[in-house]
Design a protein around this motif. Structure first.
Motif, PDB file in Angstrom:
ATOM      1  N   ALA A   1       0.829  -1.208   0.000  1.00  0.00           N
ATOM      2  CA  ALA A   1       0.000   0.000   0.000  1.00  0.00           C
ATOM      3  C   ALA A   1       0.863   1.256   0.000  1.00  0.00           C
ATOM      4  CB  ALA A   1      -0.938  -0.008   1.214  1.00  0.00           C
ATOM      5  N   LEU A   2       1.955   1.234   0.752  1.00  0.00           N
ATOM      6  CA  LEU A   2       2.838   2.403   0.786  1.00  0.00           C
ATOM      7  C   LEU A   2       3.512   2.629  -0.561  1.00  0.00           C
ATOM      8  CD1 LEU A   2       4.451   1.954   4.303  1.00  0.00           C
ATOM      9  CD2 LEU A   2       2.734   3.643   3.617  1.00  0.00           C
ATOM     10  N   LEU A   3       3.940   1.560  -1.213  1.00  0.00           N
ATOM     11  CA  LEU A   3       4.552   1.712  -2.537  1.00  0.00           C
ATOM     12  C   LEU A   3       3.542   2.233  -3.557  1.00  0.00           C
ATOM     13  CD1 LEU A   3       6.772  -1.483  -2.728  1.00  0.00           C
ATOM     14  CD2 LEU A   3       7.557   0.884  -2.622  1.00  0.00           C
ATOM     15  N   ARG A   4       2.313   1.728  -3.474  1.00  0.00           N
ATOM     16  CA  ARG A   4       1.268   2.137  -4.406  1.00  0.00           C
ATOM     17  C   ARG A   4       0.894   3.606  -4.216  1.00  0.00           C
ATOM     18  NH1 ARG A   4      -1.999  -1.815  -3.148  1.00  0.00           N
ATOM     19  NH2 ARG A   4      -3.353  -0.576  -1.862  1.00  0.00           N
ATOM     20  N   ASN A   5       1.073   4.130  -3.006  1.00  0.00           N
ATOM     21  CA  ASN A   5       0.682   5.500  -2.704  1.00  0.00           C
ATOM     22  C   ASN A   5       1.863   6.444  -2.536  1.00  0.00           C
ATOM     23  OD1 ASN A   5      -2.357   5.412  -2.340  1.00  0.00           O
ATOM     24  ND2 ASN A   5      -1.667   3.642  -1.171  1.00  0.00           N
ATOM     25  N   ARG A   6       3.032   5.992  -2.945  1.00  0.00           N
ATOM     26  CA  ARG A   6       4.227   6.807  -2.771  1.00  0.00           C
ATOM     27  C   ARG A   6       4.171   8.059  -3.652  1.00  0.00           C
ATOM     28  NH1 ARG A   6      10.570   5.202  -2.710  1.00  0.00           N
ATOM     29  NH2 ARG A   6      11.261   7.309  -2.319  1.00  0.00           N
ATOM     30  N   VAL A   7       4.624   9.176  -3.081  1.00  0.00           N
ATOM     31  CA  VAL A   7       4.740  10.427  -3.815  1.00  0.00           C
ATOM     32  C   VAL A   7       6.223  10.720  -3.936  1.00  0.00           C
ATOM     33  CG1 VAL A   7       4.231  12.889  -3.824  1.00  0.00           C
ATOM     34  CG2 VAL A   7       2.542  11.268  -2.918  1.00  0.00           C
ATOM     35  N   TRP A   8       6.697  10.849  -5.159  1.00  0.00           N
ATOM     36  CA  TRP A   8       8.117  11.070  -5.397  1.00  0.00           C
ATOM     37  C   TRP A   8       8.438  12.552  -5.275  1.00  0.00           C
ATOM     38  CZ3 TRP A   8      11.007   6.793  -5.736  1.00  0.00           C
ATOM     39  CH2 TRP A   8      10.346   5.603  -6.030  1.00  0.00           C
ATOM     40  N   ASP A   9       9.521  12.855  -4.566  1.00  0.00           N
ATOM     41  CA  ASP A   9       9.963  14.237  -4.425  1.00  0.00           C
ATOM     42  C   ASP A   9      10.576  14.756  -5.719  1.00  0.00           C
ATOM     43  OD1 ASP A   9       9.201  14.196  -1.766  1.00  0.00           O
ATOM     44  OD2 ASP A   9      11.175  13.603  -1.058  1.00  0.00           O
ATOM     45  N   GLU A  10      11.213  13.883  -6.447  1.00  0.00           N
ATOM     46  CA  GLU A  10      11.889  14.257  -7.684  1.00  0.00           C
ATOM     47  C   GLU A  10      11.251  13.478  -8.838  1.00  0.00           C
ATOM     48  OE1 GLU A  10      15.025  16.011  -7.932  1.00  0.00           O
ATOM     49  OE2 GLU A  10      14.935  16.581  -5.829  1.00  0.00           O
ATOM     50  N   PRO A  11      11.145  14.103 -10.004  1.00  0.00           N
ATOM     51  CA  PRO A  11      10.612  13.343 -11.142  1.00  0.00           C
ATOM     52  C   PRO A  11      11.570  12.213 -11.526  1.00  0.00           C
ATOM     53  CG  PRO A  11      11.404  15.505 -11.841  1.00  0.00           C
ATOM     54  CD  PRO A  11      11.518  15.454 -10.339  1.00  0.00           C
ATOM     55  N   VAL A  12      11.017  11.145 -12.063  1.00  0.00           N
ATOM     56  CA  VAL A  12      11.826  10.031 -12.508  1.00  0.00           C
ATOM     57  C   VAL A  12      12.596  10.487 -13.750  1.00  0.00           C
ATOM     58  CG1 VAL A  12      11.771   7.670 -13.381  1.00  0.00           C
ATOM     59  CG2 VAL A  12      10.156   8.383 -11.621  1.00  0.00           C
ATOM     60  N   ASN A  13      13.881  10.227 -13.758  1.00  0.00           N
ATOM     61  CA  ASN A  13      14.725  10.685 -14.847  1.00  0.00           C
ATOM     62  C   ASN A  13      14.778   9.634 -15.952  1.00  0.00           C
ATOM     63  OD1 ASN A  13      16.482  12.197 -16.340  1.00  0.00           O
ATOM     64  ND2 ASN A  13      18.288  11.683 -15.141  1.00  0.00           N
ATOM     65  N   LEU A  14      13.754   9.639 -16.807  1.00  0.00           N
ATOM     66  CA  LEU A  14      13.697   8.694 -17.924  1.00  0.00           C
ATOM     67  C   LEU A  14      14.213   9.385 -19.181  1.00  0.00           C
ATOM     68  CD1 LEU A  14      10.178   7.111 -17.362  1.00  0.00           C
ATOM     69  CD2 LEU A  14      12.400   6.126 -16.807  1.00  0.00           C
TER      70      LEU A  14
END
Length: 102
Positions: free
Chosen positions: A61-74
């Motif tokens: 549940a925590l992984l599913r609701n995680r909010v990233w501080d930084e955008p993913v660098n794709l």
């Protein structure tokens, strides 16, 4: 009669892993009767504690609701086709990605 699947991981290993990897804190979780019954059955089938299944569920549940501080660098790529985005549905349909299971 309920058949219990074989234990895939010894309970003592799970218990030791949590006590060596992290300090556990006690909390209270309220479940309705059906969820509690299903939890007990799942724990018995897997040969683990009910608490282990709850911890696993909390992690998911925590992984599913995680909010990233930084955008993913794709990396960004260009198809070279300026109409590609507008034609996405058409392109995907032409790929015939239907499952063989049908």
């Amino acid at each position: 009669m309920l058949a219990i699947a074989p234990v895939t991981e010894p309970v003592i290993d799970v218990w030791q892993r949590y006590h060596t990897d992290m300090a556990l804190k006690r909390t209270t979780v309220y479940l309705d009767e059906n969820d509690l019954r299903d939890l007990k059955i799942a724990a018995a089938r897997r040969g683990v504690s009910e608490a282990e299944i709850i911890r696993e569920g909390v992690r998911h549940a925590l992984l599913r609701n995680r909010v990233w501080d930084e955008p993913v660098n794709l990396p960004l790529v260009s198809s070279g086709d300026p109409t590609f985005a507008a034609r996405t549905d058409e392109i995907l349909d032409s790929m015939n990605l239907e499952s063989d299971a049908e």
